[in-house]
Design an enzyme around this catalytic site. Structure first.
Site, short mmCIF file in Angstrom:
data_model
loop_
_atom_site.label_atom_id
_atom_site.label_comp_id
_atom_site.label_asym_id
_atom_site.label_seq_id
_atom_site.Cartn_x
_atom_site.Cartn_y
_atom_site.Cartn_z
N TYR A 26 39.04 32.12 33.59
CA TYR A 26 39.98 32.43 32.51
C TYR A 26 40.09 33.94 32.36
O TYR A 26 39.91 34.51 31.30
CB TYR A 26 39.49 31.77 31.21
CG TYR A 26 40.59 31.51 30.20
CD1 TYR A 26 41.54 30.52 30.43
CD2 TYR A 26 40.68 32.24 29.02
CE1 TYR A 26 42.55 30.27 29.51
CE2 TYR A 26 41.68 31.99 28.09
CZ TYR A 26 42.61 31.00 28.35
OH TYR A 26 43.60 30.74 27.44
N GLY A 27 40.39 34.59 33.50
CA GLY A 27 40.56 36.05 33.49
C GLY A 27 42.03 36.40 33.50
O GLY A 27 42.85 35.75 32.83
N GLN A 29 44.62 36.14 35.76
CA GLN A 29 45.58 35.09 36.12
C GLN A 29 45.29 33.78 35.39
O GLN A 29 46.21 33.08 34.98
CB GLN A 29 45.54 34.83 37.62
CG GLN A 29 46.11 35.95 38.46
CD GLN A 29 47.59 36.14 38.28
OE1 GLN A 29 48.34 35.19 38.13
NE2 GLN A 29 48.03 37.38 38.26
N ARG A 49 32.12 28.98 34.30
CA ARG A 49 30.71 29.02 34.74
C ARG A 49 29.80 28.99 33.53
O ARG A 49 30.24 29.32 32.40
CB ARG A 49 30.46 30.28 35.55
CG ARG A 49 30.68 31.56 34.78
CD ARG A 49 30.28 32.75 35.60
NE ARG A 49 30.88 33.99 35.09
CZ ARG A 49 30.64 35.18 35.61
NH1 ARG A 49 29.84 35.29 36.64
NH2 ARG A 49 31.20 36.25 35.12
N ASP A 85 38.44 36.42 44.39
CA ASP A 85 38.46 35.90 45.76
C ASP A 85 37.10 35.99 46.46
O ASP A 85 36.75 35.09 47.22
CB ASP A 85 39.51 36.68 46.58
CG ASP A 85 40.88 36.54 45.99
OD1 ASP A 85 41.49 35.48 46.15
OD2 ASP A 85 41.36 37.49 45.33
N HIS A 110 46.15 33.36 45.76
CA HIS A 110 46.20 34.35 46.84
C HIS A 110 45.59 33.65 48.05
O HIS A 110 44.67 32.84 47.91
CB HIS A 110 45.41 35.60 46.44
CG HIS A 110 45.15 36.57 47.55
ND1 HIS A 110 46.15 37.05 48.37
CD2 HIS A 110 44.01 37.15 47.99
CE1 HIS A 110 45.62 37.87 49.25
NE2 HIS A 110 44.32 37.95 49.05
N GLY A 136 48.17 39.18 35.44
CA GLY A 136 48.23 38.07 34.50
C GLY A 136 49.01 38.36 33.22
O GLY A 136 49.82 37.53 32.78
N ASP A 193 49.62 40.85 51.36
CA ASP A 193 49.18 41.23 50.02
C ASP A 193 48.06 42.28 50.10
O ASP A 193 48.10 43.29 49.40
CB ASP A 193 48.68 39.98 49.29
CG ASP A 193 48.32 40.26 47.84
OD1 ASP A 193 49.26 40.50 47.05
OD2 ASP A 193 47.13 40.27 47.50
N SER A 254 68.29 65.09 41.36
CA SER A 254 69.05 66.34 41.49
C SER A 254 69.16 66.77 42.96
O SER A 254 68.35 66.35 43.79
CB SER A 254 68.33 67.44 40.71
OG SER A 254 67.11 67.76 41.36
N1 LIG Z 1 44.91 40.02 38.99
C1 LIG Z 1 46.08 40.01 39.62
O1 LIG Z 1 46.94 40.88 39.40
C2 LIG Z 1 46.44 38.91 40.60
C3 LIG Z 1 47.77 38.76 41.00
C4 LIG Z 1 48.11 37.70 41.84
C5 LIG Z 1 47.12 36.84 42.30
N2 LIG Z 1 45.81 37.05 41.93
C6 LIG Z 1 44.79 36.12 42.41
O2 LIG Z 1 44.37 35.31 41.32
C7 LIG Z 1 43.02 34.91 41.53
C8 LIG Z 1 42.21 35.26 40.30
O3 LIG Z 1 42.22 36.67 40.18
P1 LIG Z 1 42.03 37.37 38.75
O4 LIG Z 1 42.36 38.82 38.96
O5 LIG Z 1 42.72 36.60 37.70
O6 LIG Z 1 40.46 37.20 38.58
P2 LIG Z 1 39.55 37.69 37.37
O7 LIG Z 1 40.38 38.11 36.20
O8 LIG Z 1 38.58 38.70 37.89
O9 LIG Z 1 38.76 36.33 37.04
C9 LIG Z 1 37.90 36.33 36.00
C10 LIG Z 1 37.42 34.92 35.77
O10 LIG Z 1 36.58 34.51 36.86
C11 LIG Z 1 35.35 34.06 36.33
N3 LIG Z 1 34.24 34.26 37.24
C12 LIG Z 1 33.67 35.43 37.60
N4 LIG Z 1 32.61 35.20 38.40
C13 LIG Z 1 32.50 33.86 38.51
C14 LIG Z 1 31.59 33.00 39.19
N5 LIG Z 1 30.57 33.48 39.91
N6 LIG Z 1 31.76 31.67 39.08
C15 LIG Z 1 32.78 31.16 38.35
N7 LIG Z 1 33.68 31.92 37.68
C16 LIG Z 1 33.53 33.25 37.76
C17 LIG Z 1 35.16 34.92 35.10
O11 LIG Z 1 34.14 34.33 34.33
P3 LIG Z 1 33.78 34.81 32.84
O12 LIG Z 1 34.69 33.97 32.02
O13 LIG Z 1 32.36 34.51 32.66
O14 LIG Z 1 34.09 36.27 32.76
C18 LIG Z 1 36.56 34.87 34.50
O15 LIG Z 1 36.80 33.67 33.79
C19 LIG Z 1 42.55 35.59 42.80
O16 LIG Z 1 42.71 34.72 43.88
C20 LIG Z 1 43.52 36.76 42.93
O17 LIG Z 1 43.69 37.23 44.26
C21 LIG Z 1 45.46 38.04 41.07
#
Ligand SMILES: NC(=O)c1ccc[n+]([C@@H]2O[C@H](COP(=O)([O-])OP(=O)(O)OC[C@H]3O[C@@H](n4cnc5c(N)ncnc54)[C@H](OP(=O)(O)O)[C@@H]3O)[C@@H](O)[C@H]2O)c1
Length: 325
Positions: A26-27, A29, A49, A85, A110, A136, A193, A254
């Protein structure tokens, strides 16, 4: 959470709303994806987790009960990988794969984990990609307006013969209108990407700005003035490029800026830069970069943080904060 009727929802989630979607993480995205799907009428559960920092936020946003990752996976027909990832392989092996029902759809935001073989999905699962082209916050903000998000979608495994349909439906539910949904392959999205963010959008741009800033500061400019000269107008220039192309941007600056662009641009970003881009492209394409990021652990993340600090300058950061208001 209450289903919203808002301008941008082009979702027609008739056939998928009965399928429970587990958003794991729940970060950035995860939150936006979960909220958009929910507001588009989908049944969403969140898997976190143990000891997750996001519990309070999930609860406040109205997703209850909060489930462990295995419990969420057990209930779901679609599992969305919304956590970093470099952890996909470890979390998949331990907390997702053993609990998958058969014919579950694995949804990636991704493509790297699948393309580079870090996650090996079991037979009988569909594997799809719906990758928004936005962080996100923007995924959520755009959903709440009449604008459309753009996104790539693709199918890696089509066990059900419905995988493409599922991906398109989910994209629509996120707020992606048909004309902004671009079909691709897992390979193209994974490599493209990573290359885009490393060579241009994040790594390349940060260093270009830094060198410009350092040049002016070394010649006696006050840091905040240097910031205004090399960075402050970036969003305006990018907006011109997005609307009118690079030639359209040149047409709107310009004559002096045009002359300077012709003289300095190809000299500063020259063929040697292109050659190093080729090298980095090859490093990504070959899987060498993915092998490295998969190994990121707490110690490596701490040293990454130190290395990133060296790419920034506190005087620049201070100026950016000052003019961000
Ligand atoms: N960010 C972008 O701009 C973007 C854009 C397009 C696609 N994506 C893709 O979207 C996906 C998610 O990326 P994101 O940037 O949203 O990730 P993120 O914000 O870093 O994800 C955070 C979430 O992951 C949880 N997490 C961290 N370590 C963990 C573990 N060991 N086990 C289980 N959960 C864990 C965190 O837990 P807590 O709740 O405990 O903190 C939190 O809920 C990736 O595949 C990325 O490539 C990202």
């Amino acid at each position: 959470m209450v289903a919203l009727q808002k301008g941008n929802s082009t979702a027609s989630p008739k056939q998928l709303t009965d399928k429970v979607i587990a958003v794991i993480g729940y970060g950035s995205q995860g939150r936006a994806v979960a909220q958009n799907l929910c507001d588009s009428g989908y049944s969403v559960i969140i898997g976190l987790r143990a000891g997750s920092k996001s519990r309070a936020r999930v609860q406040k946003d109205g997703f209850a009960p909060i489930l462990s990752i295995p419990a969420a996976v057990r209930k779901a027909k679609i599992v969305c990988f919304a956590f970093p990832d470099h952890l996909h392989s470890r979390v998949f092996k331990r907390s997702i794969k053993p609990f998958l029902k058969c014919q579950t759809t694995l949804w990636f935001l991704h493509a790297s984990s699948i393309h580079f073989g870090l996650v090996k999905p079991p037979k009988g699962c569909d594997v799809i990609l719906v990758a928004p082209h936005a962080p996100g916050d923007a995924v959520r903000e755009i959903y709440l307006t009449d604008r459309s998000l753009s996104a790539f979608y693709g199918v890696f495994r089509n066990h059900s013969k419905q995988a493409g349909y599922t991906a398109r439906q989910l994209a629509a539910a996120l707020g992606v209108k048909r004309q902004n949904l671009i079909k691709t392959t897992f390979e193209r999205e994974a490599v493209g990407d990573l290359f885009g963010e490393q060579a241009v959008l994040c790594g390349g741009l940060a260093m270009l700005i830094k060198h410009g800033f350092d040049t002016l500061v070394d010649h006696g400019w006050k840091p905040e003035n240097a910031y205004l000269e090399v960075a402050y107008q970036l969003d305006l220039i990018v907006a011109l490029i997005k609307k009118h192309g690079i030639s359209g941007m040149f047409a709107r600056i310009s004559p002096a800026a045009r002359l300077g662009s012709v003289e300095a641009g190809p000299k500063i970003i020259d063929q040697s830069v292109r050659e190093r881009m080729e090298e980095q492209f090859e490093r990504i394409r070959s899987g060498a970069f993915a092998a490295k990021f998969e190994l990121l652990d707490d110690q490596a993340l701490a040293s990454l943080k130190r290395a990133l600090r060296k790419l920034t300058d506190s005087r620049f950061e201070k100026a950016a904060r000052k003019f961000s208001r």
